[in-house]
Design an enzyme around this catalytic site. Structure first.
Site, PDB file in Angstrom:
ATOM      1  N   LYS A 162      -8.183  -1.014   6.133  1.00 21.31           N
ATOM      2  CA  LYS A 162      -8.957  -2.247   6.006  1.00 21.31           C
ATOM      3  C   LYS A 162      -9.004  -3.072   7.291  1.00 21.31           C
ATOM      4  O   LYS A 162      -9.931  -3.858   7.501  1.00 21.31           O
ATOM      5  CB  LYS A 162      -8.396  -3.094   4.873  1.00 21.31           C
ATOM      6  N   SER A 215      -5.816   6.341   2.413  1.00 20.88           N
ATOM      7  CA  SER A 215      -6.376   5.074   2.892  1.00 20.88           C
ATOM      8  C   SER A 215      -5.375   3.946   3.068  1.00 20.88           C
ATOM      9  O   SER A 215      -5.636   2.995   3.810  1.00 20.88           O
ATOM     10  CB  SER A 215      -7.498   4.624   1.950  1.00 20.88           C
TER      11      SER A 215
END
Length: 404
Positions: free
Chosen positions: A49, A300
């Site tokens: 992110k 992720s």
């Protein structure tokens, strides 16, 4: 409209900010697939992110920066925004769901952001952030439905094309769709033959349902251990991008996610949160058609709350047949418990707990229910133990792996 030039610009801006996470080649995830892991769990802030958040803030005007930024997040975007804003001298306020992992909340504060905890899930935090944007004039940094955020996330796709030019498929966790939109656009723009598969949790399949129905759908509720992808509704831009560039979106169960987290810990010494392990789960349990192909699983994020890690590991052990609970009906007589223990011991299993209940059997007064939890090797081992107990005349009333 997404522009590939913007992705290259994002890569330049991020070059001194992020880690270029190297691929990890492994044969342990699925013996039929040539798997490479892209460990964004090792990224600064523990998640991909930071790429989109930092790049988005870097592209704001001085007037927008002066207003300060507001964002909503399940935790990982929050840390990316906090780090980026603090590095650029911008005030940040992050709205997080009340149930966000404490580790993510505290990490966000440590990175310099103010935190607003909102009752509900990610989508409720999103509405609160929009409200503050309208009331206070803060600049809103969307977690996924934004061209610059998508370009930042898409730098992963550019890296993959350089790191493994011969790759056949990429498997990507999907929540709101920012990561897979960026990765799919970058990769398909450079090589349309490469397959891009998305993975969602069974309890939060908003993008899968939307693509199936060919329109954006909003789920009434979401529930999953993968809090990073627990999104009720995909973004407008991300839905359009996925419709055009993503080959398929599949789902994985909670047990499969937990088994994937455990596999990464044991086999690769890699810590992944639920969302980060979703891509690995899809390959482990053959949810995507990648047999014999060079396949990258994007891990992720790694910001799992340690307070639930033990439960996740136990559930992963149960899914893989290495932790099992058997309920048995026994005559309540001396020596019966010894018989059970001897059978299990002779089969090489390790008993971890025993519960003896004289009131559990309503049909037979002189009988009891024995619940035994044991460490086992795999499902075949469990089947062996069950057969040995039945051959001994012991009635098994339940034979299911431990549910945590």
């Amino acid at each position: 409209m997404l522009q590939l030039d913007n992705f290259y610009k994002a890569r330049y801006v991020l070059s001194n900010v992020i880690r270029k996470t190297e691929l990890v080649h492994t044969k342990k995830i699925n013996p039929d697939v040539d798997v490479y892991l892209k460990p964004e769990c090792l990224q600064k802030t523990g998640s991909f992110k930071i790429r989109g958040a930092y790049y988005k803030i870097s592209q704001l005007s001085e007037e927008e920066k002066a207003k300060g930024v507001v964002a909503c997040s399940a935790g990982n975007h929050a840390q990316g925004v906090a780090l980026g804003a603090t590095a650029m001298g911008v005030k940040s306020l992050i709205c997080l769901p009340e149930g966000a992992p404490i580790s993510k909340v505290e990490a966000t504060r440590r990175l310099g952001a103010d935190v607003c905890l909102v009752p509900g899930v990610y989508d409720d935090a999103y509405q609160k952030a929009l409200q503050l944007h309208d009331e206070k004039g803060y600049t809103f940094v969307h977690p996924f439905d934004d061209e610059n955020v998508i370009a930042g996330q898409g730098t992963i796709g550019l890296e993959l094309m350089e790191q493994l030019p011969s790759l056949d498929a990429v498997v990507v966790p999907v929540g709101g769709g920012g990561l897979i939109s960026g990765v799919a656009f970058a990769i398909k723009s450079l090589n349309p033959k490469i397959k891009v598969y998305g993975v969602q949790a069974e309890g939060a399949p908003s993008m899968q349902k939307s693509l199936c129905d060919k329109k954006r759908e909003c789920l009434s509720s979401v529930s999953t251990v993968a809090d990073g992808i627990a999104v009720k509704e995909p973004g407008k831009l991300t839905f359009e991008t996925c419709s055009k560039y993503v080959d398929e979106v599949v789902t994985v169960s909670e047990d499969e996610i937990c088994a994937a987290i455990l596999k990464l810990i044991e086999s690769e010494k890699m810590i992944a949160e639920g969302a980060g392990a979703a891509s690995v789960a899809a390959v482990m349990f053959n949810k995507v058609p990648v047999k014999g192909k060079k396949t990258v699983c994007i891990v992720s994020g790694g910001n799992i709350d340690v307070t639930i890690l033990n439960r996740v590991i136990n559930r992963g052990l149960a899914k893989s047949g290495r932790l099992c609970t058997l309920d048995m009906q026994l005559d309540d007589q001396p020596g019966k418990l010894v018989d059970v223990c001897m059978v299990i011991a002779n089969k090489g299993a390790n008993i971890t707990s025993v519960h003896h209940d004289r009131t559990g059997n309503r049909n037979k007064v002189n009988a009891c229910i024995l619940r035994v939890t044991m460490e086992t090797k795999n499902q075949e081992h469990i089947d062996e133990i069950r057969k040995a107990l039945e051959d001994k005349g012991i009635t098994i009333t339940n034979n299911s792996n431990l549910k945590v």
